[in-house]
Scaffold this motif. Sequence first.
Motif, PDB file in Angstrom:
ATOM      1  N   LEU A 408     -70.910   0.951  21.557  1.00 22.79           N
ATOM      2  CA  LEU A 408     -70.858   0.629  20.129  1.00 22.79           C
ATOM      3  C   LEU A 408     -69.562  -0.108  19.780  1.00 22.79           C
ATOM      4  O   LEU A 408     -69.577  -1.109  19.057  1.00 22.79           O
ATOM      5  CB  LEU A 408     -70.964   1.906  19.297  1.00 22.79           C
ATOM      6  CG  LEU A 408     -72.347   2.579  19.250  1.00 22.79           C
ATOM      7  CD1 LEU A 408     -72.241   3.964  18.631  1.00 22.79           C
ATOM      8  CD2 LEU A 408     -73.335   1.715  18.456  1.00 22.79           C
ATOM      9  N   ILE A 409     -68.469   0.369  20.316  1.00 22.57           N
ATOM     10  CA  ILE A 409     -67.174  -0.258  20.028  1.00 22.57           C
ATOM     11  C   ILE A 409     -67.103  -1.643  20.689  1.00 22.57           C
ATOM     12  O   ILE A 409     -66.600  -2.600  20.096  1.00 22.57           O
ATOM     13  CB  ILE A 409     -66.021   0.646  20.510  1.00 22.57           C
ATOM     14  CG1 ILE A 409     -66.007   1.956  19.712  1.00 22.57           C
ATOM     15  CG2 ILE A 409     -64.681  -0.056  20.370  1.00 22.57           C
ATOM     16  CD1 ILE A 409     -65.087   3.016  20.286  1.00 22.57           C
ATOM     17  N   GLY A 410     -67.618  -1.756  21.916  1.00 26.93           N
ATOM     18  CA  GLY A 410     -67.571  -3.038  22.613  1.00 26.93           C
ATOM     19  C   GLY A 410     -68.337  -4.128  21.885  1.00 26.93           C
ATOM     20  O   GLY A 410     -67.881  -5.278  21.797  1.00 26.93           O
ATOM     21  N   GLY A 411     -69.501  -3.793  21.340  1.00 32.81           N
ATOM     22  CA  GLY A 411     -70.274  -4.770  20.579  1.00 32.81           C
ATOM     23  C   GLY A 411     -69.560  -5.235  19.331  1.00 32.81           C
ATOM     24  O   GLY A 411     -69.739  -6.371  18.870  1.00 32.81           O
ATOM     25  N   CYS A 412     -68.720  -4.364  18.764  1.00 35.09           N
ATOM     26  CA  CYS A 412     -67.935  -4.731  17.581  1.00 35.09           C
ATOM     27  C   CYS A 412     -66.835  -5.731  17.917  1.00 35.09           C
ATOM     28  O   CYS A 412     -66.260  -6.355  17.013  1.00 35.09           O
ATOM     29  CB  CYS A 412     -67.308  -3.489  16.952  1.00 35.09           C
ATOM     30  SG  CYS A 412     -68.493  -2.426  16.099  1.00 35.09           S
ATOM     31  N   ALA A 413     -66.508  -5.883  19.184  1.00 35.41           N
ATOM     32  CA  ALA A 413     -65.534  -6.892  19.606  1.00 35.41           C
ATOM     33  C   ALA A 413     -66.229  -8.180  19.995  1.00 35.41           C
ATOM     34  O   ALA A 413     -65.842  -9.274  19.588  1.00 35.41           O
ATOM     35  CB  ALA A 413     -64.704  -6.364  20.776  1.00 35.41           C
ATOM     36  N   TYR A 414     -67.280  -8.068  20.795  1.00 36.24           N
ATOM     37  CA  TYR A 414     -67.925  -9.243  21.375  1.00 36.24           C
ATOM     38  C   TYR A 414     -68.558 -10.121  20.296  1.00 36.24           C
ATOM     39  O   TYR A 414     -68.393 -11.349  20.300  1.00 36.24           O
ATOM     40  CB  TYR A 414     -68.984  -8.798  22.386  1.00 36.24           C
ATOM     41  CG  TYR A 414     -69.527  -9.908  23.242  1.00 36.24           C
ATOM     42  CD1 TYR A 414     -68.975 -10.166  24.491  1.00 36.24           C
ATOM     43  CD2 TYR A 414     -70.591 -10.692  22.817  1.00 36.24           C
ATOM     44  CE1 TYR A 414     -69.466 -11.184  25.284  1.00 36.24           C
ATOM     45  CE2 TYR A 414     -71.095 -11.707  23.602  1.00 36.24           C
ATOM     46  CZ  TYR A 414     -70.530 -11.945  24.842  1.00 36.24           C
ATOM     47  OH  TYR A 414     -71.021 -12.957  25.621  1.00 36.24           O
ATOM     48  N   GLY A 415     -69.291  -9.509  19.368  1.00 35.75           N
ATOM     49  CA  GLY A 415     -69.968 -10.288  18.340  1.00 35.75           C
ATOM     50  C   GLY A 415     -69.018 -11.133  17.504  1.00 35.75           C
ATOM     51  O   GLY A 415     -69.206 -12.352  17.386  1.00 35.75           O
ATOM     52  N   PRO A 416     -67.974 -10.538  16.900  1.00 35.55           N
ATOM     53  CA  PRO A 416     -67.037 -11.345  16.116  1.00 35.55           C
ATOM     54  C   PRO A 416     -66.328 -12.417  16.936  1.00 35.55           C
ATOM     55  O   PRO A 416     -66.081 -13.515  16.440  1.00 35.55           O
ATOM     56  CB  PRO A 416     -66.027 -10.304  15.602  1.00 35.55           C
ATOM     57  CG  PRO A 416     -66.747  -9.014  15.632  1.00 35.55           C
ATOM     58  CD  PRO A 416     -67.680  -9.094  16.799  1.00 35.55           C
ATOM     59  N   LEU A 417     -66.010 -12.111  18.191  1.00 34.69           N
ATOM     60  CA  LEU A 417     -65.315 -13.099  19.023  1.00 34.69           C
ATOM     61  C   LEU A 417     -66.192 -14.313  19.290  1.00 34.69           C
ATOM     62  O   LEU A 417     -65.700 -15.445  19.322  1.00 34.69           O
ATOM     63  CB  LEU A 417     -64.872 -12.459  20.345  1.00 34.69           C
ATOM     64  CG  LEU A 417     -63.677 -11.512  20.252  1.00 34.69           C
ATOM     65  CD1 LEU A 417     -63.452 -10.797  21.586  1.00 34.69           C
ATOM     66  CD2 LEU A 417     -62.415 -12.279  19.848  1.00 34.69           C
ATOM     67  N   MET A 418     -67.491 -14.098  19.482  1.00 34.57           N
ATOM     68  CA  MET A 418     -68.388 -15.226  19.662  1.00 34.57           C
ATOM     69  C   MET A 418     -68.377 -16.109  18.418  1.00 34.57           C
ATOM     70  O   MET A 418     -68.336 -17.345  18.507  1.00 34.57           O
ATOM     71  CB  MET A 418     -69.806 -14.736  19.950  1.00 34.57           C
ATOM     72  CG  MET A 418     -70.017 -14.196  21.347  1.00 34.57           C
ATOM     73  SD  MET A 418     -69.900 -15.449  22.626  1.00 34.57           S
ATOM     74  CE  MET A 418     -71.366 -16.408  22.277  1.00 34.57           C
TER      75      MET A 418
END
Length: 502
Positions: A408-418
């Motif tokens: 859950l936390i990892g997806g909160c990083a990857y999405g905004p970075l894209m």
Amino acid sequence: MADTELTRPAPTPTADTAVHSSSRGAAPPSGAAVPIAGTARPGLLLGLILTGQFMAVLDVFIVNVAAPVIRTDLHTSGSALQLIIAGYTIAYAVLLITGARLGERHGFSRVFQLGVAGFTLASLACGLAPTAGALIGFRVLQGVGAALMVPQVMSLIQRTFTGAARLRALGAYTAVLAGAGVVGQVLGGVLVGADLFGSGWRPAFLVNVPIGIVLLLAGRKLLPVLPGNRGRSLDLLGLVVLAGALGLLVVPLVMGHEEHWPLWGWLMLGASALLFALFGLVEQRIAVRGGSPLIHARVLRAPGLLTAGGAIFLTMATVSGFMFAMAMHVQAGLGLTPLRAGLVFLPLSVGFGISGMYWQRLPRRLHVPLPAVALALCGVGYLGLGLLLRNGSGVGFGVEALMLPIGLIGGCAYGPLMGRALARVAPSDASDASGVVITMIQLGTVLGVATLGTLFLGEVSYPAPARDSGHALFITTLGTLAALLCAALLAARTRRLAAAGA
């Protein structure tokens, strides 16, 4: 459907589509949005192209599960088995930027369909391959098909969606990347274990065939009509130099550990650095002469592209490296079956996919610091997994419970970075930027397995007691923590982009 012409959307729309229609005429001027026809059903279009992306990622993981059966059935040597697994990855990584340029030149939809057709035919050939040598060749052709297909996914997202709709589309893209890895391992275990009609490992490849046929048929109705920009030359010299540089980089990274890091691997890495430098000079010279370089400097100068892309690179490196080490630990160290091993990662991938799609619903005040904080917390979470498993303990409730919040936390990083990586790229440079970002993702995946995988296998030699395997995993999580903290620092440098409304 008749061709129509609509105005370009405002900078911050909330509609689910950005650009709707087009004529079949000449390419638009540089910097303008490419008009698109046939996007009245953008959700179906997104589902179509993301299924192609899913299929390409799935193939990386499903073959890993089938590898032991392939080796027994085809009587392959260790090096041949490596090439069966790595041939796809090598061709895929080396040709991604080339695929992006071909999509821009000949039309994203047309090249996407060509890639799907090539990937599907190569999958059929892999499933029917009579020998290890034939399978290696067909796997390379699969990689070529994926390299034609995958860059068009991001380019079509860039050209079809904008504003909040683009963020949602990138969230779905994130969910596909997360889900395909676990589905590949689980599906591989199911198909190989079922041994349908005595076919053994072959359904691991043949499963792509019906999916590919459906994509080809649906694509004829759903893909937008996009004229290619024939005004941009292929930059053959740049293609050759970059392909050589990437090949010299990827081959030793993929095969280095199994071959005990021979001298030829280090020589290839050194030659790769020289070719990357030569590529920069070649591209600069072409730009000065008024030509169309493969990667224009203005693309790399787009705010956030390299910084956010670097954070994504490190994120993919840590995820792929950890998943490799964890898969080795639970199968070789703890003795789990391939199917059970795949299910271990289910909470991680489910969490990653869910937050990748819905992180935008968090309070807006959290959006700016979100990627940096999330990456740092992920590093701590992976370290926690290492501590839980360091003594050779089984995968119990505590491990599975921790996997979910890490995802859950990892997806909160990857999405905004894209979003930040692509937010300031001009529409005319969408294909080039897509090729760069996707290549960084793929190289991160390869480098993660090469570095963290080597760190893990340097600490344990199988067969080994579960305790020794657990200790090796703990050491690997220390490397994972260090890499994610570096990624968090890069993500923090993109805060200004987010504050400006990226």
